[in-house]
Scaffold this motif. Structure first.
Motif, PDB file in Angstrom:
ATOM      1  N   THR A  63       0.804  -1.335   0.087  1.00 22.40           N
ATOM      2  CA  THR A  63      -0.004  -0.020   0.103  1.00 22.40           C
ATOM      3  C   THR A  63       0.746   1.268   0.079  1.00 22.40           C
ATOM      4  OG1 THR A  63      -1.647  -1.270   1.212  1.00 22.40           O
ATOM      5  CG2 THR A  63      -1.863   1.117   1.046  1.00 22.40           C
ATOM      6  N   ASP A  64       0.610   1.937  -1.117  1.00 25.93           N
ATOM      7  CA  ASP A  64       1.492   3.418  -1.123  1.00 25.93           C
ATOM      8  C   ASP A  64       0.399   4.430  -1.421  1.00 25.93           C
ATOM      9  OD1 ASP A  64       3.434   5.139  -1.732  1.00 25.93           O
ATOM     10  OD2 ASP A  64       4.127   4.520  -3.304  1.00 25.93           O
ATOM     11  N   ASP A  65       0.425   5.267  -0.332  1.00 25.35           N
ATOM     12  CA  ASP A  65      -0.559   6.356  -0.635  1.00 25.35           C
ATOM     13  C   ASP A  65       0.300   7.756  -0.241  1.00 25.35           C
ATOM     14  OD1 ASP A  65      -3.147   7.460  -1.008  1.00 25.35           O
ATOM     15  OD2 ASP A  65      -3.774   7.132   0.847  1.00 25.35           O
ATOM     16  N   SER A  66       0.036   8.723  -0.901  1.00 25.89           N
ATOM     17  CA  SER A  66       0.375  10.044  -0.630  1.00 25.89           C
ATOM     18  C   SER A  66      -0.253  11.191  -0.979  1.00 25.89           C
ATOM     19  CB  SER A  66       2.063  10.212  -1.337  1.00 25.89           C
ATOM     20  OG  SER A  66       2.552  11.235  -0.745  1.00 25.89           O
ATOM     21  N   HIS A  67      -0.430  12.268  -0.191  1.00 24.00           N
ATOM     22  CA  HIS A  67      -1.169  13.272  -0.405  1.00 24.00           C
ATOM     23  C   HIS A  67      -0.555  14.585  -0.049  1.00 24.00           C
ATOM     24  CE1 HIS A  67      -4.812  10.859  -1.172  1.00 24.00           C
ATOM     25  NE2 HIS A  67      -4.560  10.271  -0.017  1.00 24.00           N
ATOM     26  N   LEU A  68      -0.702  15.685  -1.032  1.00 24.53           N
ATOM     27  CA  LEU A  68      -0.374  17.104  -0.369  1.00 24.53           C
ATOM     28  C   LEU A  68      -1.431  17.365   0.431  1.00 24.53           C
ATOM     29  CD1 LEU A  68       1.797  19.195  -1.135  1.00 24.53           C
ATOM     30  CD2 LEU A  68       0.290  20.115  -2.708  1.00 24.53           C
ATOM     31  N   ARG A  69      -0.616  18.146   1.647  1.00 26.27           N
ATOM     32  CA  ARG A  69      -1.839  18.395   2.711  1.00 26.27           C
ATOM     33  C   ARG A  69      -1.576  19.878   2.977  1.00 26.27           C
ATOM     34  NH1 ARG A  69      -4.482  15.900   6.505  1.00 26.27           N
ATOM     35  NH2 ARG A  69      -4.687  16.654   8.609  1.00 26.27           N
ATOM     36  N   ALA A  70      -2.697  20.496   3.056  1.00 20.24           N
ATOM     37  CA  ALA A  70      -2.612  22.030   3.159  1.00 20.24           C
ATOM     38  C   ALA A  70      -3.443  22.141   4.622  1.00 20.24           C
ATOM     39  CB  ALA A  70      -3.246  22.783   2.185  1.00 20.24           C
ATOM     40  N   ALA A  71      -2.925  23.078   5.302  1.00 22.88           N
ATOM     41  CA  ALA A  71      -3.643  23.316   6.972  1.00 22.88           C
ATOM     42  C   ALA A  71      -3.405  24.726   7.175  1.00 22.88           C
ATOM     43  CB  ALA A  71      -2.953  22.628   7.859  1.00 22.88           C
ATOM     44  N   ALA A  72      -4.600  25.021   7.806  1.00 23.44           N
ATOM     45  CA  ALA A  72      -4.591  26.521   8.408  1.00 23.44           C
ATOM     46  C   ALA A  72      -4.936  26.612   9.987  1.00 23.44           C
ATOM     47  CB  ALA A  72      -5.543  27.454   7.838  1.00 23.44           C
ATOM     48  N   GLU A  73      -4.590  27.118  10.637  1.00 23.88           N
ATOM     49  CA  GLU A  73      -4.818  27.454  12.282  1.00 23.88           C
ATOM     50  C   GLU A  73      -5.105  28.907  12.724  1.00 23.88           C
ATOM     51  OE1 GLU A  73      -1.335  25.724  13.976  1.00 23.88           O
ATOM     52  OE2 GLU A  73      -2.151  23.642  13.974  1.00 23.88           O
ATOM     53  N   LEU A  74      -6.249  29.333  13.020  1.00 20.66           N
ATOM     54  CA  LEU A  74      -6.660  30.653  13.620  1.00 20.66           C
ATOM     55  C   LEU A  74      -6.508  30.565  15.138  1.00 20.66           C
ATOM     56  CD1 LEU A  74      -7.341  33.533  12.619  1.00 20.66           C
ATOM     57  CD2 LEU A  74      -9.637  32.685  12.590  1.00 20.66           C
ATOM     58  N   SER A  75      -5.846  31.473  15.749  1.00 20.98           N
ATOM     59  CA  SER A  75      -6.059  31.528  17.128  1.00 20.98           C
ATOM     60  C   SER A  75      -7.290  32.402  17.550  1.00 20.98           C
ATOM     61  CB  SER A  75      -4.736  32.085  17.790  1.00 20.98           C
ATOM     62  OG  SER A  75      -4.667  33.422  17.252  1.00 20.98           O
ATOM     63  N   LEU A  76      -8.248  31.935  18.631  1.00 13.42           N
ATOM     64  CA  LEU A  76      -9.179  32.695  19.089  1.00 13.42           C
ATOM     65  C   LEU A  76      -8.859  33.389  20.391  1.00 13.42           C
ATOM     66  CD1 LEU A  76     -11.822  29.989  18.248  1.00 13.42           C
ATOM     67  CD2 LEU A  76     -11.075  31.877  16.812  1.00 13.42           C
ATOM     68  N   GLY A  77      -7.723  33.211  20.863  1.00 14.10           N
ATOM     69  CA  GLY A  77      -7.480  33.867  22.239  1.00 14.10           C
ATOM     70  C   GLY A  77      -8.076  33.023  23.305  1.00 14.10           C
ATOM     71  N   GLY A  79      -6.569  30.805  24.827  1.00 16.07           N
ATOM     72  CA  GLY A  79      -6.217  29.163  24.705  1.00 16.07           C
ATOM     73  C   GLY A  79      -6.737  28.436  23.622  1.00 16.07           C
ATOM     74  N   PHE A  80      -7.737  28.982  22.831  1.00 13.68           N
ATOM     75  CA  PHE A  80      -8.422  28.275  21.902  1.00 13.68           C
ATOM     76  C   PHE A  80      -8.003  28.627  20.567  1.00 13.68           C
ATOM     77  CE2 PHE A  80     -11.735  28.369  25.094  1.00 13.68           C
ATOM     78  CZ  PHE A  80     -11.967  27.092  24.987  1.00 13.68           C
ATOM     79  N   GLU A  81      -8.049  27.657  19.644  1.00 14.30           N
ATOM     80  CA  GLU A  81      -7.357  27.646  18.167  1.00 14.30           C
ATOM     81  C   GLU A  81      -8.425  26.872  17.065  1.00 14.30           C
ATOM     82  OE1 GLU A  81      -3.330  27.897  16.915  1.00 14.30           O
ATOM     83  OE2 GLU A  81      -3.921  25.494  16.722  1.00 14.30           O
ATOM     84  N   LEU A  82      -8.927  27.475  16.134  1.00 16.93           N
ATOM     85  CA  LEU A  82      -9.681  26.726  15.227  1.00 16.93           C
ATOM     86  C   LEU A  82      -8.800  26.182  14.023  1.00 16.93           C
ATOM     87  CD1 LEU A  82     -12.871  29.013  14.184  1.00 16.93           C
ATOM     88  CD2 LEU A  82     -12.669  26.728  15.412  1.00 16.93           C
ATOM     89  N   GLY A  83      -8.891  25.128  13.604  1.00 22.16           N
ATOM     90  CA  GLY A  83      -8.010  24.364  12.562  1.00 22.16           C
ATOM     91  C   GLY A  83      -8.653  23.880  11.458  1.00 22.16           C
ATOM     92  N   TRP A  84      -8.093  23.605  10.240  1.00 18.54           N
ATOM     93  CA  TRP A  84      -8.596  23.279   9.170  1.00 18.54           C
ATOM     94  C   TRP A  84      -7.291  22.382   8.101  1.00 18.54           C
ATOM     95  CZ3 TRP A  84      -6.534  24.467   4.260  1.00 18.54           C
ATOM     96  CH2 TRP A  84      -7.397  23.940   3.071  1.00 18.54           C
ATOM     97  N   ALA A  85      -7.522  21.380   7.733  1.00 15.15           N
ATOM     98  CA  ALA A  85      -6.686  20.947   7.003  1.00 15.15           C
ATOM     99  C   ALA A  85      -7.191  20.029   5.819  1.00 15.15           C
ATOM    100  CB  ALA A  85      -5.866  19.599   7.637  1.00 15.15           C
ATOM    101  N   ALA A  86      -6.718  19.823   4.765  1.00 18.49           N
ATOM    102  CA  ALA A  86      -7.372  19.285   3.493  1.00 18.49           C
ATOM    103  C   ALA A  86      -6.217  18.596   2.521  1.00 18.49           C
ATOM    104  CB  ALA A  86      -7.860  20.035   2.427  1.00 18.49           C
ATOM    105  N   GLY A  87      -6.480  17.427   2.208  1.00 12.68           N
ATOM    106  CA  GLY A  87      -5.264  16.425   1.466  1.00 12.68           C
ATOM    107  C   GLY A  87      -5.485  15.304   1.792  1.00 12.68           C
ATOM    108  N   GLY A  88      -6.042  14.334   1.286  1.00 14.49           N
ATOM    109  CA  GLY A  88      -6.267  12.851   1.718  1.00 14.49           C
ATOM    110  C   GLY A  88      -7.596  12.797   2.573  1.00 14.49           C
ATOM    111  N   GLU A  89      -7.739  13.589   3.524  1.00 17.04           N
ATOM    112  CA  GLU A  89      -8.985  13.487   4.218  1.00 17.04           C
ATOM    113  C   GLU A  89      -9.078  15.036   4.857  1.00 17.04           C
ATOM    114  OE1 GLU A  89      -8.798   9.467   6.881  1.00 17.04           O
ATOM    115  OE2 GLU A  89      -8.341  11.244   7.962  1.00 17.04           O
TER     116      GLU A  89
END
Length: 179
Positions: A63-77, A79-89
């Motif tokens: 099994t050989d699987d590879s994805h380019l993965r992009a991610a973003a994190e936005l701090s909310l103050g 101690g909280f942070e929102l995250g998003w990622a795409a690529g594969g899942e």
């Protein structure tokens, strides 16, 4: 738990007829326990998520699987942070740092802990070869599925130097795979 056992039993039964499609969870865990103190601080990243499974039985395929993965994190103050990622899942997350200094204030020797809850989704499809006569395949099976899961993680880190953070996580993921 009953759904998982039912899925395993069904896969075993169908495995006698065809090789069963597999759902491999992403092992990419790039979420640090430290969160920016100031709200609305945006962090972007680009990486690869690669999986190579080499079976012990040499007659099975690798099994050989590879994805380019992009991610973003936005701090909310606070101690909280929102995250998003795409690529594969795809992944949407909310992280809360409950112990340690923020990313801007951290120094050597600091310990930090955070908890994260995420919604993970993905889909996959393919064709599994059935039986062969000579070089010709017959009884091919086309499959496709959607995956939806909730991921809960405890993330801990130790800052070795002001620039270097060693971190890891333990996580639990539960969800459904459907057509």
């Amino acid at each position: 738990m009953k759904k998982t056992l039912s899925l395993i039993a069904l896969s075993t039964l169908l495995g006698g007829c065809y090789s069963s499609p597999e759902s491999v969870n992403s092992t990419a865990r790039f979420a640090s326990p430290e969160v920016n103190k100031s709200p609305f601080h945006l962090s972007l990243s680009l990486s690869t998520d690669t999986l190579n499974v080499i079976p012990l039985n040499t007659t099975e395929y690798v099994t050989d699987d590879s994805h380019l993965r992009a991610a973003a994190e936005l701090s909310l103050g606070n101690g909280f942070e929102l995250g998003w990622a795409a690529g594969g899942e795809g992944k949407y997350s909310l992280k809360y740092q409950f112990y340690g200094k923020s990313r801007e204030e951290a120094s050597s020797g600091d310990v930090s802990h955070a908890v994260s809850i995420s919604y993970v989704s993905g889909d996959d499809s393919g064709v599994e070869a059935g039986n062969y006569i000579g070089g010709t395949a017959y009884n091919n099976a086309h499959w496709e599925f959607d995956k939806n899961a909730i991921d809960v993680a405890l993330i801990s880190g130790y800052r070795l130097t002001p620039e270097l953070l060693l971190y890891g996580s333990v996580f639990y993921q539960d969800g459904d795979i459907g057509h």
